[in-house]
Design a protein around this motif. Structure first.
Motif, mmCIF file in Angstrom:
data_model
loop_
_atom_site.group_PDB
_atom_site.id
_atom_site.type_symbol
_atom_site.label_atom_id
_atom_site.label_comp_id
_atom_site.label_asym_id
_atom_site.label_seq_id
_atom_site.Cartn_x
_atom_site.Cartn_y
_atom_site.Cartn_z
ATOM 1 N N THR A 95 0.860 -1.273 -0.081
ATOM 2 C CA THR A 95 -0.057 -0.030 0.033
ATOM 3 C C THR A 95 0.913 1.494 0.093
ATOM 4 N N ALA A 96 2.038 1.228 0.863
ATOM 5 C CA ALA A 96 2.678 2.293 0.894
ATOM 6 C C ALA A 96 3.576 2.530 -0.446
ATOM 7 N N LEU A 97 3.877 1.473 -1.205
ATOM 8 C CA LEU A 97 4.687 1.759 -2.277
ATOM 9 C C LEU A 97 3.761 2.360 -3.458
ATOM 10 N N ILE A 98 2.446 1.628 -3.665
ATOM 11 C CA ILE A 98 1.293 2.392 -4.430
ATOM 12 C C ILE A 98 1.154 3.759 -4.081
ATOM 13 N N THR A 99 1.081 4.003 -2.844
ATOM 14 C CA THR A 99 0.889 5.622 -2.495
ATOM 15 C C THR A 99 1.713 6.513 -2.811
ATOM 16 N N LEU A 100 3.068 5.989 -2.676
ATOM 17 C CA LEU A 100 4.335 6.999 -2.952
ATOM 18 C C LEU A 100 4.227 6.889 -4.420
ATOM 19 N N VAL A 101 4.368 6.050 -4.939
ATOM 20 C CA VAL A 101 4.473 6.112 -6.783
ATOM 21 C C VAL A 101 3.322 6.776 -7.278
ATOM 22 N N THR A 102 2.253 6.627 -7.050
ATOM 23 C CA THR A 102 1.234 7.414 -7.804
ATOM 24 C C THR A 102 1.014 8.863 -7.303
ATOM 25 N N VAL A 103 1.217 8.903 -5.927
ATOM 26 C CA VAL A 103 0.910 10.204 -5.700
ATOM 27 C C VAL A 103 2.120 11.300 -6.037
ATOM 28 N N SER A 104 3.388 10.877 -6.119
ATOM 29 C CA SER A 104 4.594 11.441 -6.568
ATOM 30 C C SER A 104 4.436 11.810 -8.100
ATOM 31 N N LEU A 105 4.246 10.656 -8.927
ATOM 32 C CA LEU A 105 3.909 10.941 -10.269
ATOM 33 C C LEU A 105 2.736 11.998 -10.682
ATOM 34 N N GLU A 106 1.684 11.598 -9.810
ATOM 35 C CA GLU A 106 0.248 12.513 -9.995
ATOM 36 C C GLU A 106 0.723 14.000 -9.738
ATOM 37 N N LEU A 107 1.374 14.151 -8.857
ATOM 38 C CA LEU A 107 1.913 15.627 -8.576
ATOM 39 C C LEU A 107 2.597 16.374 -9.513
ATOM 40 N N VAL A 108 3.489 15.463 -10.145
ATOM 41 C CA VAL A 108 4.497 16.139 -11.280
ATOM 42 C C VAL A 108 3.221 16.381 -12.473
ATOM 43 N N ILE A 109 2.723 15.330 -12.829
ATOM 44 C CA ILE A 109 2.084 15.294 -14.105
ATOM 45 C C ILE A 109 0.869 16.322 -13.848
ATOM 46 N N GLY A 110 0.166 16.468 -12.614
ATOM 47 C CA GLY A 110 -0.751 17.215 -12.455
ATOM 48 C C GLY A 110 -0.656 18.631 -12.269
ATOM 49 N N ILE A 179 -1.212 -1.509 -12.249
ATOM 50 C CA ILE A 179 -2.328 -1.030 -11.147
ATOM 51 C C ILE A 179 -2.043 0.617 -11.002
ATOM 52 N N CYS A 180 -0.778 0.793 -10.780
ATOM 53 C CA CYS A 180 -0.346 2.266 -10.692
ATOM 54 C C CYS A 180 -0.665 2.919 -11.898
ATOM 55 N N ALA A 181 -0.591 2.712 -13.112
ATOM 56 C CA ALA A 181 -0.823 3.316 -14.504
ATOM 57 C C ALA A 181 -2.196 3.755 -14.386
ATOM 58 N N SER A 182 -3.300 2.699 -13.976
ATOM 59 C CA SER A 182 -4.479 3.007 -13.844
ATOM 60 C C SER A 182 -4.845 3.991 -12.902
ATOM 61 N N GLU A 183 -4.228 4.019 -11.525
ATOM 62 C CA GLU A 183 -4.464 4.895 -10.679
ATOM 63 C C GLU A 183 -4.212 6.306 -11.175
ATOM 64 N N TRP A 185 -3.761 7.540 -14.403
ATOM 65 C CA TRP A 185 -4.526 7.848 -15.273
ATOM 66 C C TRP A 185 -6.046 8.758 -14.808
ATOM 67 N N LYS A 186 -6.439 7.872 -13.840
ATOM 68 C CA LYS A 186 -7.691 8.107 -13.311
ATOM 69 C C LYS A 186 -7.841 9.320 -12.325
#
Length: 315
Positions: A95-110, A179-183, A185-186
């Motif tokens: 869970t921590a890995l998914i959270t760290l990866v998705t939130v970090s990339l989403e912040l940059v892309i967002g 899973i991270c790619a789906s998160e 993108w969404k």
């Protein structure tokens, strides 16, 4: 040169100014507001507080739904069972890995998308609508779309990347990538939307002054824009981190927790629904809830996230 001194009585009166008294109309509007919000407040209390209290109560019992006669009070033993089980800590890591990866990339892309939506002049409505479309899609539908995209029989990802018959969901790391790619993108449009509101609060005069002083785009970005939208960034990180920490839909649809992709929410689901072990499952749910509270506390107190600044109440 003469100095004009303020009369002591006036200065004391100004320092000790009495609180403003509300008018009858303001008091009536305040009472009306409480009355109008009371039903929603009571309803929310009923649908959230009672299940949480019931989960805390059930977590103190050894109780399976298929064996109601064997219900036995065990105190905090269920919590000890969960916290000493390696599966719990493995799921915490996932869970921590998914959270760290998705939130970090989403912040940059967002942030990049927010800058595009803020700066674009022509076709602004079309661009903003196109960027926000993924966020309007139901998470389960999005998860199924990405599952089919990565599937061996119906997917196009392997053809695009030239990977042949590579099974994305057959291994832990590749399944986590899907899973991270789906998160990402969404939910990236959600962060982009919050950051766009933060960009709108950055005074244009500051950016113009920095530009006149010869500051480069990088200097304006890191010394003017980002410091002035710190509150919006922290709030976006808070909301998205809490959401990512409770990730369930994508895991359920894409892997069902297989290949080492089980998260804390899915563990709680599996204990409560699949195994109908309500005692242990409730203990997992309570621990998950406490971890969410801990994350919120760290963001609000540790990083001093101020929701009032985002609303424009304070600067």
């Amino acid at each position: 040169m003469t100095v004009t001194r303020e009369p002591p009585a006036r200065a004391s009166a100004r320092r000790k100014a009495p609180p403003l008294e509300l008018t009858d109309r303001a008091l009536h509007e305040r009472r009306l507001g409480w009355l109008l919000s009371a039903p929603a407040f009571i309803l929310m209390l009923a649908v959230t507080a009672y299940p949480m209290a019931n989960a805390v109560y059930l977590s103190t019992f050894s109780y399976r739904l298929t064996d109601p006669a064997g219900k036995e009070f065990v105190g905090l033993n269920n919590y000890l069972v969960v916290l000493t089980d390696p599966l719990w800590w493995e799921d915490v890591g996932t869970t921590a890995l998914i959270t760290l990866v998705t939130v970090s990339l989403e912040l940059v892309i967002g942030f990049t998308l927010a800058m595009v939506m803020h700066k674009i002049i022509f076709g602004r409505r079309t661009v903003r609508t196109s960027i926000l479309v993924p966020y309007g899609i139901i998470t389960v539908v999005s998860a199924f779309a990405w599952r089919y995209a990565f599937a061996l029989d119906s997917g196009f990802v392997n053809n695009w990347l030239g990977l042949g018959d590579f099974d994305w969901f057959g291994q832990r790391w590749s399944a986590l990538v899907a899973i991270c790619a789906s998160e990402i993108w969404k939910t990236t449009p959600f962060i982009a939307l919050l950051l766009l509101a933060g960009l709108a609060q950055v005074p244009g005069s500051l950016i113009e002054a920095a530009h006149v002083d010869g500051a480069t785009f990088r200097q304006r970005l890191f010394k003017v824009i980002i410091p002035n939208m710190k509150a919006a960034i922290m709030v976006a990180l808070l909301f998205r981190t809490l959401d990512a920490w409770r990730v369930f839909d994508n895991v359920f649809v894409m892997t069902a927790g297989a290949s080492g992709t089980e998260t804390l929410s899915f563990l709680a689901y599996r204990q409560n629904i699949t195994r109908v072990a309500l005692g242990v499952g409730s203990a997992v749910s309570v621990l998950l809830f406490l971890s969410v509270l801990l994350i919120a506390f760290i963001f609000i107190k540790g990083f001093k996230t101020d929701l009032g600044q985002v609303r424009g109440d304070r600067r």
